[in-house]
Motif scaffolding. Sequence first.
Motif, mmCIF file in Angstrom:
data_model
loop_
_atom_site.group_PDB
_atom_site.id
_atom_site.type_symbol
_atom_site.label_atom_id
_atom_site.label_comp_id
_atom_site.label_asym_id
_atom_site.label_seq_id
_atom_site.Cartn_x
_atom_site.Cartn_y
_atom_site.Cartn_z
ATOM 1 N N VAL A 6 -9.149 0.929 -3.858
ATOM 2 C CA VAL A 6 -8.556 1.923 -2.964
ATOM 3 C C VAL A 6 -7.055 1.932 -3.231
ATOM 4 N N THR A 7 -6.598 3.011 -3.855
ATOM 5 C CA THR A 7 -5.182 3.118 -4.233
ATOM 6 C C THR A 7 -4.532 4.320 -3.558
ATOM 7 N N GLN A 8 -5.176 5.479 -3.663
ATOM 8 C CA GLN A 8 -4.624 6.731 -3.126
ATOM 9 C C GLN A 8 -5.489 7.178 -1.940
ATOM 10 N N PRO A 9 -4.969 8.097 -1.109
ATOM 11 C CA PRO A 9 -5.739 8.544 0.068
ATOM 12 C C PRO A 9 -7.167 8.994 -0.266
ATOM 13 N N VAL A 10 -7.370 9.660 -1.397
ATOM 14 C CA VAL A 10 -8.718 10.145 -1.737
ATOM 15 C C VAL A 10 -9.707 8.982 -1.875
ATOM 16 N N ASP A 11 -9.208 7.809 -2.271
ATOM 17 C CA ASP A 11 -10.113 6.665 -2.450
ATOM 18 C C ASP A 11 -10.697 6.198 -1.111
ATOM 19 N N LEU A 12 -9.920 6.363 -0.030
ATOM 20 C CA LEU A 12 -10.437 5.990 1.297
ATOM 21 C C LEU A 12 -11.552 6.940 1.716
ATOM 22 N N ILE A 13 -11.411 8.206 1.341
ATOM 23 C CA ILE A 13 -12.452 9.196 1.664
ATOM 24 C C ILE A 13 -13.739 8.831 0.921
ATOM 25 N N VAL A 14 -13.593 8.458 -0.345
ATOM 26 C CA VAL A 14 -14.768 8.045 -1.136
ATOM 27 C C VAL A 14 -15.387 6.784 -0.520
ATOM 28 N N ALA A 15 -14.526 5.847 -0.111
ATOM 29 C CA ALA A 15 -15.028 4.589 0.455
ATOM 30 C C ALA A 15 -15.820 4.855 1.741
ATOM 31 N N GLU A 16 -15.322 5.770 2.591
ATOM 32 C CA GLU A 16 -16.065 6.116 3.811
ATOM 33 C C GLU A 16 -17.443 6.671 3.446
ATOM 34 N N ALA A 17 -17.492 7.477 2.386
ATOM 35 C CA ALA A 17 -18.770 8.068 1.966
ATOM 36 C C ALA A 17 -19.723 6.993 1.438
ATOM 37 N N VAL A 18 -19.187 6.018 0.719
ATOM 38 C CA VAL A 18 -20.043 4.937 0.208
ATOM 39 C C VAL A 18 -20.607 4.128 1.371
ATOM 40 N N LEU A 19 -19.748 3.829 2.355
ATOM 41 C CA LEU A 19 -20.225 3.094 3.537
ATOM 42 C C LEU A 19 -21.327 3.868 4.244
ATOM 43 N N ALA A 20 -21.119 5.175 4.387
ATOM 44 C CA ALA A 20 -22.119 6.012 5.055
ATOM 45 C C ALA A 20 -23.434 5.976 4.286
ATOM 46 N N ALA A 21 -23.336 6.023 2.949
ATOM 47 C CA ALA A 21 -24.556 6.011 2.128
ATOM 48 C C ALA A 21 -25.275 4.670 2.235
ATOM 49 N N ARG A 22 -24.508 3.616 2.492
ATOM 50 C CA ARG A 22 -25.140 2.301 2.681
ATOM 51 C C ARG A 22 -25.806 2.199 4.051
ATOM 52 N N GLY A 23 -25.518 3.170 4.929
ATOM 53 C CA GLY A 23 -26.121 3.147 6.250
ATOM 54 C C GLY A 23 -25.327 2.332 7.249
ATOM 55 N N GLY A 63 0.806 -1.219 0.000
ATOM 56 C CA GLY A 63 0.000 0.000 0.000
ATOM 57 C C GLY A 63 0.835 1.263 0.000
ATOM 58 N N GLU A 64 1.905 1.245 -0.793
ATOM 59 C CA GLU A 64 2.815 2.409 -0.774
ATOM 60 C C GLU A 64 2.142 3.693 -1.249
ATOM 61 N N ARG A 65 1.250 3.576 -2.244
ATOM 62 C CA ARG A 65 0.604 4.796 -2.758
ATOM 63 C C ARG A 65 -0.407 5.365 -1.774
ATOM 64 N N LEU A 66 -0.913 4.509 -0.860
ATOM 65 C CA LEU A 66 -1.837 5.011 0.160
ATOM 66 C C LEU A 66 -1.054 5.709 1.279
ATOM 67 N N GLY A 67 0.203 5.285 1.459
ATOM 68 C CA GLY A 67 1.074 5.925 2.452
ATOM 69 C C GLY A 67 0.811 5.456 3.870
ATOM 70 N N SER A 68 1.644 5.888 4.771
ATOM 71 C CA SER A 68 1.508 5.719 6.228
ATOM 72 C C SER A 68 1.463 4.286 6.748
ATOM 73 N N GLY A 69 2.557 3.597 6.567
ATOM 74 C CA GLY A 69 2.837 2.418 7.384
ATOM 75 C C GLY A 69 2.162 1.095 7.131
ATOM 76 N N ALA A 70 1.018 0.848 7.758
ATOM 77 C CA ALA A 70 0.425 -0.492 7.784
ATOM 78 C C ALA A 70 0.119 -1.007 6.385
ATOM 79 N N PRO A 71 0.199 -2.345 6.177
ATOM 80 C CA PRO A 71 -0.217 -2.897 4.884
ATOM 81 C C PRO A 71 -1.644 -2.437 4.559
ATOM 82 N N LYS A 72 -1.885 -2.123 3.277
ATOM 83 C CA LYS A 72 -3.182 -1.548 2.884
ATOM 84 C C LYS A 72 -4.374 -2.414 3.307
ATOM 85 N N ALA A 73 -4.249 -3.729 3.147
ATOM 86 C CA ALA A 73 -5.377 -4.615 3.449
ATOM 87 C C ALA A 73 -5.798 -4.530 4.911
#
Length: 235
Positions: A215-232, A17-27
Motif C-alpha cells: 500500500v503506497t498510494q491512495p488507490v492501493d487502499l481501495i484495492v486492499a478494501e476490495a481484497v478484504l471484501a472478497a475474503r469475506g 506514509g507521505e505518498r498515501l497522504g493525510s496525516g497519520a503514519p501509514k502503518a
Amino acid sequence: MSSEPATAAIVAAAGRGERLGSGAPKALRLLGGLPLLAHAVRALAAAPSVDLVVVAAPPDHVERTQALLVGHHDGAALLVVAGGDSRPASVCAALAALPTTVDVVLVHDAARPLVPVTLVESVATAVRAGARAVVPGVPVVDTVKQVQGDQVVATLDRTRLRAVQTPQGFSRAVLEQAYAGTGWSATDLTDDAGLVERIGTPVAVVPGHEEAFKVTQPVDLIVAEAVLAARGVLA
Ligand code: CTP
Ligand code: MG
C-alpha cells in the motif's frame, strides 16, 4: 518463547506514509476498521513457524502501537520498539532487540497488510531448510524500460525480472553481518536482500503472492478494501 532456536518476524512500521497522504503514519491507517499494521502482525503471528513479532513503530507512537496490537498477535510473542528515520534504521533497531535464541529472521513491511499466512510460512520454511536469504517474487506485468531523461535507452527482458515483496527471510547471522557495516545507509537501498547481496550472499527466490502488494498510494487502499471484501472479512 522456549530456549529452542526460534523464528522472529520484524515489521518495519515507522514510515510516515507521505505518498498515501493525510496525516497519520501509514502503518496506523485503517483498513476495514483495523490499522494496516494489525493486519500484517496478525498474518505473521498466525504462521506456524513464527514465534516472535518485533514491530519497529513510529517513534512518537510506541505506546499507542503496543496498545492497538493487543489481541492481534495470536500464535506469537510481541515486542514493540521505536523505529528509526529510514527503513534500514528501523530494521536495525528491531534487530538489536532480538533475543539470543532467534536464529531465523523475516523482515516484513507493515505496508503489506494482506500478505497471506501461506506466503509467510513458505519464506520461513525455505530459510529453515537451509537457504540463507529468501525473497518472494512475482512476474512483472508491465514492460520495463531503462530511461535517461525523456529517452528510452533499453527494454529489459521481462521474463527474467521479478517484482520482489516481503516478508524476506534470512539466517540471523547473515542479516546481522549485512547490517554490521555502514552499507545500510546507502540511499539506493530499497530492500534487505539488496544489502545481503552486497556482502556476496546468494539470495533465493520463492513465488510471491499478488495479495502481498504494498500500500503506497491512495488507490492501493481501495484495492486492499476490495481484497478484504472478497475474503469475506468485510460485509
Ligand atoms: N519504514 C520504516 N521506517 C522508516 C521508513 C519506512 O519502518 N523510517 C517502513 C514503512 O513503515 C513501510 C515500509 O518501511 O512499512 C516500506 O516503506 P514505504 O512503503 O516507503 O512506507 P513509508 O515510508 O511510510 O511511505 P512514504 O515513503 O510514502 O512516506
Ligand atoms: Mg518510504
